[in-house]
Design a protein around this motif. Structure first.
Motif, PDB file in Angstrom:
ATOM      1  N   ALA A  98       0.865  -1.264  -0.185  1.00  0.00           N
ATOM      2  CA  ALA A  98      -0.066   0.059   0.024  1.00  0.00           C
ATOM      3  C   ALA A  98       0.788   1.137  -0.107  1.00  0.00           C
ATOM      4  O   ALA A  98       0.597   2.215  -0.745  1.00  0.00           O
ATOM      5  N   ARG A  99       1.857   1.032   0.908  1.00  0.00           N
ATOM      6  CA  ARG A  99       2.913   2.189   0.736  1.00  0.00           C
ATOM      7  C   ARG A  99       3.511   2.679  -0.487  1.00  0.00           C
ATOM      8  O   ARG A  99       3.444   3.827  -1.123  1.00  0.00           O
ATOM      9  N   LEU A 100       4.019   1.652  -1.219  1.00  0.00           N
ATOM     10  CA  LEU A 100       4.521   1.798  -2.460  1.00  0.00           C
ATOM     11  C   LEU A 100       3.499   2.373  -3.517  1.00  0.00           C
ATOM     12  O   LEU A 100       3.549   3.215  -4.554  1.00  0.00           O
ATOM     13  N   LEU A 101       2.003   1.848  -3.572  1.00  0.00           N
ATOM     14  CA  LEU A 101       0.950   2.351  -4.306  1.00  0.00           C
ATOM     15  C   LEU A 101       0.794   3.888  -4.142  1.00  0.00           C
ATOM     16  O   LEU A 101       0.612   4.673  -5.095  1.00  0.00           O
ATOM     17  N   HIS A 102       0.876   4.202  -2.863  1.00  0.00           N
ATOM     18  CA  HIS A 102       0.657   5.567  -2.571  1.00  0.00           C
ATOM     19  C   HIS A 102       1.638   6.297  -2.876  1.00  0.00           C
ATOM     20  O   HIS A 102       1.673   7.570  -3.603  1.00  0.00           O
ATOM     21  N   ALA A 103       2.890   5.669  -3.048  1.00  0.00           N
ATOM     22  CA  ALA A 103       4.277   6.629  -3.588  1.00  0.00           C
ATOM     23  C   ALA A 103       4.186   7.021  -5.050  1.00  0.00           C
ATOM     24  O   ALA A 103       4.372   7.856  -5.826  1.00  0.00           O
ATOM     25  N   VAL A 104       3.471   5.832  -5.790  1.00  0.00           N
ATOM     26  CA  VAL A 104       3.022   5.944  -7.307  1.00  0.00           C
ATOM     27  C   VAL A 104       2.215   7.025  -7.693  1.00  0.00           C
ATOM     28  O   VAL A 104       2.257   7.941  -8.258  1.00  0.00           O
ATOM     29  N   ALA A 105       1.112   7.090  -6.543  1.00  0.00           N
ATOM     30  CA  ALA A 105       0.019   8.313  -6.646  1.00  0.00           C
ATOM     31  C   ALA A 105       0.813   9.347  -6.774  1.00  0.00           C
ATOM     32  O   ALA A 105       0.252  10.589  -7.249  1.00  0.00           O
ATOM     33  N   ASP A 106       1.610   9.579  -5.651  1.00  0.00           N
ATOM     34  CA  ASP A 106       2.432  10.874  -5.419  1.00  0.00           C
ATOM     35  C   ASP A 106       3.112  11.320  -6.721  1.00  0.00           C
ATOM     36  O   ASP A 106       3.029  12.576  -6.982  1.00  0.00           O
ATOM     37  N   GLY A 107       3.679  10.242  -7.184  1.00  0.00           N
ATOM     38  CA  GLY A 107       4.545  10.514  -8.326  1.00  0.00           C
ATOM     39  C   GLY A 107       3.476  11.004  -9.613  1.00  0.00           C
ATOM     40  O   GLY A 107       3.917  11.920 -10.516  1.00  0.00           O
ATOM     41  N   VAL A 108       2.450  10.349  -9.756  1.00  0.00           N
ATOM     42  CA  VAL A 108       1.419  10.859 -10.836  1.00  0.00           C
ATOM     43  C   VAL A 108       0.845  12.316 -10.383  1.00  0.00           C
ATOM     44  O   VAL A 108       1.006  13.190 -11.240  1.00  0.00           O
ATOM     45  N   GLU A 109       0.907  12.487  -9.317  1.00  0.00           N
ATOM     46  CA  GLU A 109       0.336  13.938  -8.920  1.00  0.00           C
ATOM     47  C   GLU A 109       1.349  14.981  -9.216  1.00  0.00           C
ATOM     48  O   GLU A 109       1.081  16.075  -9.843  1.00  0.00           O
ATOM     49  N   LYS A 110       2.547  14.685  -9.124  1.00  0.00           N
ATOM     50  CA  LYS A 110       3.613  15.503  -9.344  1.00  0.00           C
ATOM     51  C   LYS A 110       3.743  15.901 -10.896  1.00  0.00           C
ATOM     52  O   LYS A 110       4.125  16.953 -11.291  1.00  0.00           O
ATOM     53  N   ARG A 111       3.361  14.829 -11.783  1.00  0.00           N
ATOM     54  CA  ARG A 111       3.541  14.837 -13.303  1.00  0.00           C
ATOM     55  C   ARG A 111       2.196  15.138 -13.903  1.00  0.00           C
ATOM     56  O   ARG A 111       2.073  14.777 -14.970  1.00  0.00           O
ATOM     57  N   ILE A 112       1.220  15.588 -13.164  1.00  0.00           N
ATOM     58  CA  ILE A 112      -0.176  15.865 -13.864  1.00  0.00           C
ATOM     59  C   ILE A 112       0.014  16.711 -15.031  1.00  0.00           C
ATOM     60  O   ILE A 112      -0.515  16.092 -16.058  1.00  0.00           O
ATOM     61  N   GLU A 113       0.767  17.653 -15.153  1.00  0.00           N
ATOM     62  CA  GLU A 113       0.920  18.542 -16.549  1.00  0.00           C
ATOM     63  C   GLU A 113       1.385  17.882 -17.159  1.00  0.00           C
ATOM     64  O   GLU A 113       0.978  17.780 -18.500  1.00  0.00           O
ATOM     65  N   GLU A 114       2.561  16.891 -17.080  1.00  0.00           N
ATOM     66  CA  GLU A 114       3.027  16.191 -18.244  1.00  0.00           C
ATOM     67  C   GLU A 114       2.376  15.287 -18.707  1.00  0.00           C
ATOM     68  O   GLU A 114       2.138  14.925 -19.896  1.00  0.00           O
ATOM     69  N   LEU A 115       1.661  14.617 -17.802  1.00  0.00           N
ATOM     70  CA  LEU A 115       1.125  13.224 -18.261  1.00  0.00           C
ATOM     71  C   LEU A 115      -0.361  13.841 -18.841  1.00  0.00           C
ATOM     72  O   LEU A 115      -0.567  13.224 -20.099  1.00  0.00           O
ATOM     73  N   ALA A 116      -0.758  14.925 -18.673  1.00  0.00           N
ATOM     74  CA  ALA A 116      -1.942  15.572 -19.307  1.00  0.00           C
ATOM     75  C   ALA A 116      -1.595  16.111 -20.789  1.00  0.00           C
ATOM     76  O   ALA A 116      -2.296  15.580 -21.577  1.00  0.00           O
ATOM     77  N   ILE A 117      -0.306  16.458 -21.051  1.00  0.00           N
ATOM     78  CA  ILE A 117       0.047  17.243 -22.291  1.00  0.00           C
ATOM     79  C   ILE A 117       0.486  16.055 -23.130  1.00  0.00           C
ATOM     80  O   ILE A 117       0.020  15.864 -24.532  1.00  0.00           O
ATOM     81  N   VAL A 118       1.096  14.959 -22.746  1.00  0.00           N
ATOM     82  CA  VAL A 118       1.281  13.808 -23.317  1.00  0.00           C
ATOM     83  C   VAL A 118       0.255  12.927 -24.036  1.00  0.00           C
ATOM     84  O   VAL A 118       0.171  12.512 -25.111  1.00  0.00           O
ATOM     85  N   GLU A 119      -0.616  12.660 -22.849  1.00  0.00           N
ATOM     86  CA  GLU A 119      -1.816  11.960 -23.313  1.00  0.00           C
ATOM     87  C   GLU A 119      -2.603  12.674 -24.549  1.00  0.00           C
ATOM     88  O   GLU A 119      -3.074  12.184 -25.495  1.00  0.00           O
ATOM     89  N   THR A 120      -2.926  13.953 -24.282  1.00  0.00           N
ATOM     90  CA  THR A 120      -3.700  14.765 -25.354  1.00  0.00           C
ATOM     91  C   THR A 120      -2.912  14.790 -26.592  1.00  0.00           C
ATOM     92  O   THR A 120      -3.451  14.738 -27.697  1.00  0.00           O
ATOM     93  N   THR A 121      -1.883  14.854 -26.880  1.00  0.00           N
ATOM     94  CA  THR A 121      -0.798  14.971 -27.950  1.00  0.00           C
ATOM     95  C   THR A 121      -0.861  13.627 -28.617  1.00  0.00           C
ATOM     96  O   THR A 121      -1.093  13.294 -29.619  1.00  0.00           O
TER      97      THR A 121
END
Ligand code: NAD
Length: 486
Positions: free
Chosen positions: A74-97
């Protein structure tokens, strides 16, 4: 082929992620942006060798990951979620492109939801318990044992969202994963591999392989070391996967297509009903749950259509990166061709386009509403997966239910009515995995999610996900000194 490309300023590795290492292939496939058709990059094109390597990595990593305590997983999955939250802008623009869906929804809705997928299943894992129970003095203890390597195969319409609906519960349950994203939008899966590695997920626990389903798919789904397959995509592919999984009787979860109805009763709030109908153009109609068959009670059909045309006419179609855009392009020229084929055949068969009925600019298809369609026609029976809705009328509940249930699908249904008793009565008779009353697309991860008939096999969400990804075991212990005297 460069190992890394830069997509809207974001570096993305084009290689597979296997056993904690980046792995290239001898061959590549081209990934184009639906926004302008331009080549984004050449992506490593996996085949059977990469499939076998990824399954081997998942198999080798499995014993240790399965034995990792729930709290550490569970701790590691929360760490993945933290990583996603830090990179929301990057993930969003890559997905849209990569897939052409709206940047504003990726930023504000989809990517935060991706992080939530990890947090939800991490937390749910910690609550997962069956109470022990007793049988003639014996204790029954039910445990949720991780099943083994899971192959997760996902479509292009909501790439990271749909992948993480599977990756998060599979990992939470203690399985290792081989994720195969769709070839039309593979990029955010590669970013997820980076995020998982940064979060400290051990090597081999999450593997990502890219390639055409027809080339790499069979080697993944027929592999004897794979203990679960979860697939979201089309019915024909599901049939092939089920055939291939049959060799090892590998348990399958299938989330497939739909042709869902929106039933508008005369007692409905008509403005709400129109809003619900126009919402079906979201993601350029490339949503499995979309209520593409609008069924309206005869007495309000004319007024409903008038308000619908006004509202849909105000939609802005264009570049999905612009804040003002409501509908972006469709994913691929082949998808556009497919959508146009459906519409042309429907028009030739006597349908009338109330709005749209033709291509828009670039890779866009004009939001379309077709009427004068027969219940047994292709346009009413088959999933288009584009911004194309049909409008039919009904007289009374009996006919509404009959039309609503009269397809081979059963994914979802939406009701617009001001009468709660009618909602309960009609809802109970609809064949659908989800029924929404005066709302649409509200999806809580606690709820079972899936489809009936050709819309799918099985349900995921909350405990149902753990039921699927685990081997449930009952351990029966005799009381001290107990002897069976027959
Ligand atoms: P698709 O079936 O063409 O492809 C889905 C995935 O399967 C891709 O990753 C593809 O590479 C892979 N694949 C193709 N052939 C394969 C094979 N032989 N073996 C293994 N994998 C193979 O579907 P699509 O066009 O990407 O997605 C659109 C479909 O997905 C629509 O029908 C839509 O309704 C459905 N969908 C369903 C849900 C749901 O939750 N029910 C959600 C989103 C999309």
């Amino acid at each position: 082929m460069p190992d890394k490309i830069v997509v809207a300023g974001v570096p993305v590795d084009t290689r597979h992620w296997i056993g904690g290492r980046r792995v290239a292939s001898g061959d590549t496939f081209a990934d184009h942006s639906p926004i302008d058709g331009r080549l984004i990059g050449e992506i490593a094109r996996g085949g059977p060798a990469e499939a076998r390597a990824a399954v081997a990595a998942a198999r080798d990593a499995f014993p240790s990951w399965a034995a990792t305590s729930r709290s550490e997983r569970a701790r590691l999955l929360h760490a993945v979620a933290d990583g996603v939250e830090k990179r929301i802008e990057e993930l969003a623009i890559v997905e849209t492109t990569d897939n052409g869906a709206l940047l504003r929804s990726h930023r504000r809705g989809v990517m935060p939801r991706v992080a939530h997928n990890f947090r939800f299943f991490a937390d749910w894992l910690l609550t997962l318990e069956h109470d022990d129970f007793e049988t003639r003095g014996h204790t029954n203890h039910v445990s949720w044992d991780p099943a083994g390597p899971a192959v997760l195969i996902t479509p292009w319409n909501a790439p990271l969202m749909l992948a993480t609906w599977k990756v998060a519960p599979a990992l939470a349950a203690g399985n290792t994963v081989v994720l195969k994203p769709a070839e039309w939008s593979p990029l955010t899966a590669s970013l997820l591999a980076d995020i998982a590695a940064e979060a400290g997920l051990p090597a081999g626990v999450l593997n990502v392989v890219q390639g055409y389903g027809a080339e790499i798919g069979d080697a993944l789904t027929s592999h004897p070391d794979v203990r679960r397959i979860s697939f979201t995509g089309s019915v024909p592919t599901a049939r092939r996967i089920a055939g291939s999984a049959a060799a090892n009787l590998t348990p399958l979860s299938l989330e497939l297509g739909g042709k869902s109805p929106l039933l508008v009763f005369a007692d409905a709030d008509l403005d709400l009903a129109v809003d619900l109908a126009v919402e079906q153009y979201d993601n350029a109609g490339q949503v499995c749950l979309a209520a593409t068959r609008i069924l309206v009670e005869e007495s309000v059909a004319e007024e409903f259509t008038r308000r619908f045309v006004a509202k849909a006419g105000a939609l802005v179609q264009g570049d999905p990166r612009d804040e003002a855009t409501d509908i972006g392009p469709n994913i691929h020229p082949r998808q556009l061709e497919k959508i146009d084929g459906f519409v042309r055949r429907a028009l030739a068969a006597g349908a009338r386009a109330v709005i749209g009925g033709q291509r828009g600019d670039g890779q866009c298809y004009a939001p379309t509403l077709l009427t004068d369609v027969a219940q047994d026609s292709e346009i009413v029976q088959e999933e288009v997966f584009g911004p194309v809705l049909t409008l039919q009328t009904f007289a009374g509940e009996e006919e509404a239910v009959r039309l609503a249930n009269d397809t081979r699908f059963g994914l979802a249904a939406t009701l617009a009515t001001g009468d709660p008793e009618r909602a309960a009565r009609v809802g109970a008779r609809l064949v659908a995995g989800t029924v929404w009353v005066n709302c649409f697309f509200v999806r809580d991860l606690q709820a079972p999610f899936g489809g009936s008939r050709l819309s799918g096999v099985g349900r995921e969400g909350g405990t149902w996900s753990f039921d699927f990804y685990c081997d449930l075991k009952n351990t029966v212990t005799a009381p001290k000194g107990w002897k069976d005297h027959g």
